[in-house]
Scaffold this motif. Structure first.
Motif, mmCIF file in Angstrom:
data_model
loop_
_atom_site.group_PDB
_atom_site.id
_atom_site.type_symbol
_atom_site.label_atom_id
_atom_site.label_comp_id
_atom_site.label_asym_id
_atom_site.label_seq_id
_atom_site.Cartn_x
_atom_site.Cartn_y
_atom_site.Cartn_z
ATOM 1 N N ALA A 52 46.635 53.617 63.339
ATOM 2 C CA ALA A 52 47.137 54.904 62.850
ATOM 3 C C ALA A 52 48.634 54.931 63.126
ATOM 4 O O ALA A 52 49.113 54.226 64.012
ATOM 5 N N PRO A 63 54.778 52.162 57.738
ATOM 6 C CA PRO A 63 53.915 51.574 58.760
ATOM 7 C C PRO A 63 54.674 50.575 59.633
ATOM 8 O O PRO A 63 55.578 49.884 59.150
ATOM 9 N N PHE A 64 54.303 50.509 60.889
ATOM 10 C CA PHE A 64 54.836 49.493 61.802
ATOM 11 C C PHE A 64 56.357 49.355 61.695
ATOM 12 O O PHE A 64 56.877 48.275 61.425
ATOM 13 N N ALA A 68 55.939 48.641 67.998
ATOM 14 C CA ALA A 68 54.858 47.713 67.631
ATOM 15 C C ALA A 68 55.248 46.939 66.361
ATOM 16 O O ALA A 68 54.899 45.764 66.194
ATOM 17 N N ASN A 90 47.259 51.106 57.632
ATOM 18 C CA ASN A 90 46.421 51.517 58.772
ATOM 19 C C ASN A 90 45.116 52.092 58.230
ATOM 20 O O ASN A 90 45.039 52.443 57.058
HETATM 21 N N1 URA Z 1 50.428 51.285 65.432
HETATM 22 C C1 URA Z 1 49.591 51.214 64.373
HETATM 23 O O1 URA Z 1 48.405 50.965 64.522
HETATM 24 N N2 URA Z 1 50.098 51.418 63.171
HETATM 25 C C2 URA Z 1 51.384 51.676 62.937
HETATM 26 O O2 URA Z 1 51.758 51.851 61.783
HETATM 27 C C3 URA Z 1 52.225 51.728 64.061
HETATM 28 C C4 URA Z 1 51.739 51.531 65.291
#
Ligand code: URA
Length: 194
Positions: A52, A63-64, A68, A90
């Motif tokens: 998420a 995302p990301f 992370a 996600n």
């Molecule tokens: N962690 C996740 O699982 N997804 C992301 O988009 C960011 C951090």
């Protein structure tokens, strides 16, 4: 010109934008967050599925893109995989408050969107990041009898009639853990060879 794929992905985005029935919707509005739909190559050979959005992701809609994400980028580079060639998303598309784990109800609400993204993008490989996406993807796509703890399954490759599934540790787990980062790097080499 917008093609069928773009149209189908845009429909998913529009539906999530209007997903007032989600318990995370009010958090989104309250905090002026964005939903994080997914990003990358719409014909990617590999799709990475995290858990998420975190705070950085919810603030940008990408995302990301936080800490992370930096680890994910480093892992991709180490395996010689370019981020522009992959698709990253996600299971849960809105940020759970306080970075808590997604709840089963939340996974149930958002997972059908993930299923549609998989159906549209048709990756040859799905790399799950962390136990939530591993559990969801493996049970949803006929690998439920293979399920075990992530410490047993990471780095292995499973085959379904649609794609291969490679369960991996979540990159966030490697932020302060060099041993886990090394393990992730080894596991990413497996991806490159697929
Ligand atoms: N962690 C996740 O699982 N997804 C992301 O988009 C960011 C951090």
């Amino acid at each position: 010109m917008i093609n069928e794929k773009e149209r189908a992905l845009k429909a998913i985005k529009d539906e999530i934008l209007g997903l007032v029935s989600s318990p995370l919707y009010k958090e989104r509005i309250k905090n002026k967050y964005f939903p994080v739909i997914g990003e990358g190559n719409h014909s990617a050979w590999i799709m990475f599925i995290g858990e998420a959005p975190g705070e950085n992701e919810a603030k940008t809609g990408r995302p990301f893109c936080g800490r992370a994400g930096k680890v994910l980028d480093e892992l991709l580079v180490s395996a010689g995989i370019e981020r522009k060639d992959v698709y990253v998303t996600n299971i849960v598309k809105d940020r759970p408050p306080g970075n808590r784990d997604p709840l089963p109800d939340e996974i149930e609400i958002y997972a059908p969107f993930l299923d549609r993204q998989i159906e549209i993008i048709k990756p040859k490989v799905i790399a799950t990041l962390g136990r939530f996406s591993m559990q969801y993807v493996m049970s949803r796509y006929g690998l439920e009898f293979e399920l075990d703890s992530i410490s047993k399954l990471h780095g292995k490759v499973f085959t379904t009639d649609k794609f291969k599934v490679a369960p991996l540790y979540h990159p966030a787990a490697a932020i302060y853990n060099q041993h886990l980062l090394d393990t992730l790097k080894e596991d990413f080499k497996v991806l490159k060879n697929l």
